[in-house]
Design a protein around this motif. Sequence first.
Motif, PDB file in Angstrom:
ATOM      1  N   THR A 119      -6.956 -22.512   9.293  1.00  0.00           N
ATOM      2  CA  THR A 119      -5.651 -21.878   9.091  1.00  0.00           C
ATOM      3  C   THR A 119      -4.583 -22.893   8.748  1.00  0.00           C
ATOM      4  OG1 THR A 119      -5.316 -21.984  11.446  1.00  0.00           O
ATOM      5  CG2 THR A 119      -6.015 -19.883  10.557  1.00  0.00           C
ATOM      6  N   HIS A 120      -4.627 -24.042   9.446  1.00  0.00           N
ATOM      7  CA  HIS A 120      -3.560 -25.015   9.236  1.00  0.00           C
ATOM      8  C   HIS A 120      -3.525 -25.529   7.812  1.00  0.00           C
ATOM      9  CE1 HIS A 120      -0.683 -28.090   9.918  1.00  0.00           C
ATOM     10  NE2 HIS A 120      -1.506 -28.995   9.463  1.00  0.00           N
ATOM     11  N   SER A 121      -4.697 -25.967   7.354  1.00  0.00           N
ATOM     12  CA  SER A 121      -4.706 -26.561   6.014  1.00  0.00           C
ATOM     13  C   SER A 121      -4.449 -25.504   4.949  1.00  0.00           C
ATOM     14  CB  SER A 121      -6.046 -27.250   5.768  1.00  0.00           C
ATOM     15  OG  SER A 121      -7.056 -26.281   5.731  1.00  0.00           O
ATOM     16  N   LEU A 122      -4.652 -24.238   5.292  1.00  0.00           N
ATOM     17  CA  LEU A 122      -4.482 -23.198   4.285  1.00  0.00           C
ATOM     18  C   LEU A 122      -3.080 -22.629   4.270  1.00  0.00           C
ATOM     19  CD1 LEU A 122      -7.850 -21.424   4.752  1.00  0.00           C
ATOM     20  CD2 LEU A 122      -7.151 -22.942   2.939  1.00  0.00           C
ATOM     21  N   GLY A 123      -2.313 -22.913   5.301  1.00  0.00           N
ATOM     22  CA  GLY A 123      -0.934 -22.458   5.276  1.00  0.00           C
ATOM     23  C   GLY A 123      -0.722 -21.045   5.767  1.00  0.00           C
ATOM     24  N   PHE A 124      -1.564 -20.526   6.649  1.00  0.00           N
ATOM     25  CA  PHE A 124      -1.230 -19.269   7.312  1.00  0.00           C
ATOM     26  C   PHE A 124      -1.620 -19.401   8.777  1.00  0.00           C
ATOM     27  CE2 PHE A 124      -5.422 -17.489   8.109  1.00  0.00           C
ATOM     28  CZ  PHE A 124      -6.219 -18.135   7.186  1.00  0.00           C
ATOM     29  N   GLU A 125      -1.042 -18.559   9.612  1.00  0.00           N
ATOM     30  CA  GLU A 125      -1.388 -18.656  11.027  1.00  0.00           C
ATOM     31  C   GLU A 125      -2.170 -17.440  11.501  1.00  0.00           C
ATOM     32  OE1 GLU A 125       2.702 -18.910  11.467  1.00  0.00           O
ATOM     33  OE2 GLU A 125       2.201 -20.349   9.904  1.00  0.00           O
ATOM     34  N   GLN A 126      -1.927 -16.314  10.825  1.00  0.00           N
ATOM     35  CA  GLN A 126      -2.570 -15.102  11.295  1.00  0.00           C
ATOM     36  C   GLN A 126      -3.361 -14.450  10.174  1.00  0.00           C
ATOM     37  OE1 GLN A 126       0.785 -12.873  12.853  1.00  0.00           O
ATOM     38  NE2 GLN A 126       0.183 -13.486  14.918  1.00  0.00           N
ATOM     39  N   CYS A 127      -4.487 -13.879  10.561  1.00  0.00           N
ATOM     40  CA  CYS A 127      -5.278 -13.116   9.605  1.00  0.00           C
ATOM     41  C   CYS A 127      -5.784 -11.871  10.318  1.00  0.00           C
ATOM     42  CB  CYS A 127      -6.442 -13.974   9.114  1.00  0.00           C
ATOM     43  SG  CYS A 127      -7.628 -13.034   8.150  1.00  0.00           S
ATOM     44  N   PHE A 128      -5.682 -10.724   9.659  1.00  0.00           N
ATOM     45  CA  PHE A 128      -6.118  -9.454  10.244  1.00  0.00           C
ATOM     46  C   PHE A 128      -7.143  -8.822   9.315  1.00  0.00           C
ATOM     47  CE2 PHE A 128      -1.706 -10.274  11.124  1.00  0.00           C
ATOM     48  CZ  PHE A 128      -1.545 -10.000  12.491  1.00  0.00           C
ATOM     49  N   ILE A 129      -8.243  -8.347   9.897  1.00  0.00           N
ATOM     50  CA  ILE A 129      -9.202  -7.586   9.090  1.00  0.00           C
ATOM     51  C   ILE A 129      -9.299  -6.187   9.705  1.00  0.00           C
ATOM     52  CG2 ILE A 129     -11.546  -7.487   8.187  1.00  0.00           C
ATOM     53  CD1 ILE A 129     -11.710 -10.515   8.606  1.00  0.00           C
ATOM     54  N   TYR A 130      -8.964  -5.184   8.911  1.00  0.00           N
ATOM     55  CA  TYR A 130      -8.963  -3.810   9.414  1.00  0.00           C
ATOM     56  C   TYR A 130     -10.042  -2.983   8.726  1.00  0.00           C
ATOM     57  CZ  TYR A 130      -4.083  -4.686  10.864  1.00  0.00           C
ATOM     58  OH  TYR A 130      -2.941  -5.177  11.415  1.00  0.00           O
ATOM     59  N   ASP A 131     -10.545  -1.987   9.470  1.00  0.00           N
ATOM     60  CA  ASP A 131     -11.364  -0.948   8.863  1.00  0.00           C
ATOM     61  C   ASP A 131     -10.519   0.308   8.792  1.00  0.00           C
ATOM     62  OD1 ASP A 131     -13.639  -2.188   8.318  1.00  0.00           O
ATOM     63  OD2 ASP A 131     -14.809  -1.341   9.978  1.00  0.00           O
ATOM     64  N   LEU A 132     -10.702   1.043   7.739  1.00  0.00           N
ATOM     65  CA  LEU A 132     -10.036   2.333   7.666  1.00  0.00           C
ATOM     66  C   LEU A 132     -10.850   3.304   8.529  1.00  0.00           C
ATOM     67  CD1 LEU A 132      -7.791   3.933   6.303  1.00  0.00           C
ATOM     68  CD2 LEU A 132      -9.396   4.429   4.467  1.00  0.00           C
ATOM     69  N   ALA A 133     -10.182   3.971   9.460  1.00  0.00           N
ATOM     70  CA  ALA A 133     -10.897   4.888  10.355  1.00  0.00           C
ATOM     71  C   ALA A 133     -11.336   6.117   9.564  1.00  0.00           C
ATOM     72  CB  ALA A 133      -9.985   5.298  11.503  1.00  0.00           C
ATOM     73  N   PRO A 134     -12.445   6.758   9.976  1.00  0.00           N
ATOM     74  CA  PRO A 134     -12.848   7.996   9.301  1.00  0.00           C
ATOM     75  C   PRO A 134     -11.693   8.984   9.386  1.00  0.00           C
ATOM     76  CG  PRO A 134     -14.554   7.266  10.814  1.00  0.00           C
ATOM     77  CD  PRO A 134     -13.370   6.391  11.051  1.00  0.00           C
ATOM     78  N   GLY A 135     -11.463   9.684   8.347  1.00  0.00           N
ATOM     79  CA  GLY A 135     -10.296  10.570   8.344  1.00  0.00           C
ATOM     80  C   GLY A 135      -9.152   9.938   7.593  1.00  0.00           C
ATOM     81  N   GLY A 136      -9.122   8.581   7.582  1.00  0.00           N
ATOM     82  CA  GLY A 136      -8.178   7.886   6.712  1.00  0.00           C
ATOM     83  C   GLY A 136      -6.746   7.920   7.171  1.00  0.00           C
ATOM     84  N   ARG A 137      -6.489   8.313   8.457  1.00  0.00           N
ATOM     85  CA  ARG A 137      -5.083   8.343   8.857  1.00  0.00           C
ATOM     86  C   ARG A 137      -4.703   7.171   9.741  1.00  0.00           C
ATOM     87  NH1 ARG A 137      -5.492  13.847   8.074  1.00  0.00           N
ATOM     88  NH2 ARG A 137      -6.522  14.237  10.072  1.00  0.00           N
TER      89      ARG A 137
END
Lengths: 1126, 126
Positions: free
Chosen positions: A246-264
């Motif tokens: 993260t440091h060398s890339l210049g970001f501190e946070q990364c989020f990976i989300y799945d879309l829940a069934p139903g899409g809401r």
Amino acid sequence: MANKSAGWEQFGGRGRIASRPDVTDPSMSPESSALLNRALQDRERLAVLDAYDIMDTVPEEGFEDLAQLTALACATPVALVSLVARDRQWFKARVGFPSCETDLDRSVCKFALAEPDLLVIPDLTADSRTAANPLVTGEPRIRFYAGAPLRSPEGHTVGSLCVIDTKPRPNGLTATQAGHLRRCARQAMSLLELRRATVEKAVAVGSRDAALRREGHLAILAEASAALLTASDPSRVIEPILETSTHSLGFEQCFIYDLAPGGRSVRLTGSIGVDEAMRAALADIDLDKPLCGIVVQTGQPLVLAHVQDGPEPRYAMARESGVDAYAGYPIRSRGRLSGVISFGSSTQGAFDEDTLTFFATIARYLSAVRERLDGEAALRASEMRSRLAQEAARIGTYEADIASGLMTVSPEFCRLFGLPVSPLLSVDAATDRIVPEDAHLASTQASREAGTTPPQATYRIRRADDGAVRWVTRTASFVHDSEGRPVRMLGTVQDVTEIQETLRLLGENQERLRAADQRLQVALVASGVVGLWDWMVDTDLLHGDANFARLYGLDAGRTEAGLTMEQYQEFVVPEDLEPLRARIRDTFEHGADFHVEYRLAIPGHDLRWVECKGQLIHDPDGQPVRFSGTAVDITERKTAEARLAASEAHWRGLFERLSEGFIVGEVIRDEAGAVRDWRYVEVNRAWGELVSIDPARAVGRTIREMFPGIEDAWVHEFADVVETGRPVSFIRQVGALARWYEGRAFPLGSERFGVIFLEVTERVQADARREGLLEFGDRMRTDADAAEVVKAGAATIGRVLGVGRVGYGTVGPDGETLVVGDGWSAQGFPALAERHRLDDYGLYAEDLRQGRTVVIPDVREDPRTKATAAALDAVSVRALINLPIVEKGRMVAILFVNDDRPREWAGPEVAFVRQIAELIRQAVERRHAEARQDLLNHELSHRLKNTLAMVTSIANQTLRSLSDRGPVETLQRRIQALASAHDLLLRRNWSPAPLHAVCEGVVNNAADAGRITLDGPDVALGPAAAMSASLLLHELATNAAKYGALSNDAGHVDLRWSVEDGADGPDLVMRWQERGGPPVVAPTSRGFGSRLIRTGLVGTGGVDTAYNPDGVVTVMRAPMVEVQRT
Amino acid sequence: MMAGDRDDGPRPVVLVLQDEPILAMTMRDFVEEAGCEALVVRTAEAAIRILEERTDIRVVFADLDVRGSMMGIKLAALIRDRWPPIELVLTGALPPNLDHIPARGVFCDKPFREAKVVAAIREFAT
């Protein structure tokens, strides 16, 4: 300086007045005004000022101190370190002046630009240049100005160090003050130079940082690629890869989300740099809250900068979490959005272009991973569904997502439960139908998550629509993720009410048999997927059951009665017909097993895949009588297979779409097992662009075949990757292509490796050019000799551009002869003869005479050299740059760059050559000017001494009749003393001479060494003082030789000097003391000698002579300022 | 103390190279003061012609500043090569690089210091 009047403050309050870059001063002559304007606007001067990067910077102690010192030394209320830009002057440091800049109308410093030395204006009201200056006519009514130019080593004046007073000073500065002002100006210049060096270093360091970050990106892409190519579940690999960087890339946070069934809503499935509380909050969150919701809703990447500064209500959640820069990207799989990956930083306001490209690539990788996983799962699920379908009758199928509790169901499933037909149901909707007595048999969330739900259960349900109680058998299988956790439960439900009824009626022993048989029957009939067929050879009719009829979209009665083969084959898609017939022939003629897949195009239906198996049945004579078998609808399996293939293609396409070059290579070993070469297994499109070769040509060939003579390191380094299993980073040139590449190579198992790389030729070359310029700048300052400077410059160009030959030749006054001096040539490149005629080499000579730079990529193509290409070829020139050096409108020299291969000269390369040429020109010019000055001084001295020799000769001849030779010799010696002082000054180019050397010169003429002792600190005498001191000491020595300590053999003289405090600053005090001579008698007459002595060191007296009995003592005193005046 | 010391026999001959008449006059005086006979030429070429014709030249007293096709120090080197016994007394406005002065050569700075010049000529000529 406390001398601030109200006027100063008043002025300060007004700030800067709009400036006029074009200075037209009514008080100046048009010529000098134009000259000044040119100096002000001189682009080189402004470039030098720019390079110091000092305008509008914060105050610094070093400059402030200098301003204070200068004001103190010159006793003025105001001192300024003033930098003169195109349209204003700005003060880096100021004492007693309230404004930090003024426009040029108010500038006096601008006049210092044209001055070789100090500019002193005793009364500004009396000087035509300044009388109308608003600062003179109005507040603060300045009257006196003195400024020393701040001159860069290149000779450009960037400003001045000046002092200002509100009272005129008719006498200007004293010599001491002037000296201080000059010294302080030199000091200010050193500070500026230091600053420039620092700025240049910072630029170099900055580009190194960017390079490091780029290398980080490449390393991660390489690891991610390796994961995609080798790991079974790459998504798990990407998270830790990102996390460590993260440091060398210049970001501190990364989020990976799945879309829940139903899409809401979305569910956080992976994260970096996110705390527990936040993870919990994002475990399942409505789309309206997080930024990633926008990505889901739009399906587009979202890049935001300075989120903290904006009021946008939609960004509230991000703002609260401290995110300032944000980038989110959709993850797609099988044509629809399945999740989001996003990056955030709270320490920087915006992500740079490089970083965003990198993020986008990572998102594409994740999409590819998801696609692959989904494709595989779909295939597994569909196979299982088909299998289940064949096992059961009247079955409904379901596929439940365990985490969400939602399931995809078949229409039959819904009908079975009496529910409205819908593709998506909650698990609860089904389990709720189970009657309370059997509720314990239902699967639970816990048993589903644990995968412990029994594979089969039979229970009663109450149908939703008619409330009927039915027996249902439910089967269950699980699909696991790579770590073995169940993610989906799938299976069938079957209405077994009739079977249960039968079971109830029959005895238990028979039950199993019958049930099994019935289940098979039911399955065959009701599953709707297996059709039976029977082709009677004698009638040539093919009989099919109801399912077979359905498969072909025919009426069951007709198929049962039998149709001809041709009637069925009418529905087979034309391309599949011939293979089908071939298979049938094979079976009849050779008895081969019949197994074929083909497609049916039935009007009003989707294309249907059929798998047909069968065998020939023979009569006892061996004659075929029947040909019968099964037909199964395999459309679902085929679709899944096609999807997987598409996902494979997509995943490969990812590499295709990369802007980085990508290679999969396989090493080639010799008999001893050593790696000698490697073969291209796969390359992407970007590879082709980066090396300018069609990618199709590479696959299957080796690198040594593709690039004959390539550097061994391109083989050895990748061999090491395979041997050690460790990735490496590289920046290396392919010499044959003259291009540089930066990349990362990583192992792919067995004998393979992958390489992901970028072309960095421009960056590497720009670095080399910058370093070349810096290095040459250093050489230029140290090399005394013009020829050496030329050689160093030529070598710098040659090395940096990697050409064959670089040289510098002077052009004769005819504009035609070129005399080539020492230059630089690459090893093995033929040297050039000394003399040339320019016109022999083509028409470009005329361009040169006009002062135009000539750049020719290929002499055989350029119209100016086409005809003379052979002459150029004879001196190994195929590509060239010729740069004329013009002085006073005439071309005096040419800097030429030659290579024996065609070559496109890049703009920055030509600019680089031009910069070096300009530096060479300046250096050569300066060295020549110095040489001319030396020659002139030499000649002058020569003539002066010859003249002095003639004066003595004339004196000699004139006074020849005198019988007393004494006065004649005295005259000769005095003239000799003058000549020796002159000699000394000449040797030092009329710069201050050391007092010790002055004394030595006189003493050596007058007496034996050792009879006069010299002692004193290092003091430098100005030329005038050196001259008069020489004459004065000569007289003292003459007197001593005639009457004093040097007139016998025993006497001795001490000549000592020191610097002491005097009435008006420090004084030089010299003391001539004689000892051991004959008794002293004060002289009675006063000759020229004693009068000369009394005039003193600088012609203002200050000499005391005491005729002590034991020896004469003469003490001479003079102010240091006068003694050192130049 | 004129040449009277050695009334009998011819006086040693000193070849003086000087193109500036006033300086030539003074140099001739120095030579005679040293008890020698002066033969003054104005160019290096003339000096060489004389040296080729006459064998009685003992000393060459040359100004390195004399302009001509063969200037100063080159002439001195030539004389040292072709006529090794001849002694050299050299003068000039600027001291030449001492390494270039041929062996046994003496350099006297300008303006002349009579005593030094005369002593050098006398030492070489007798």
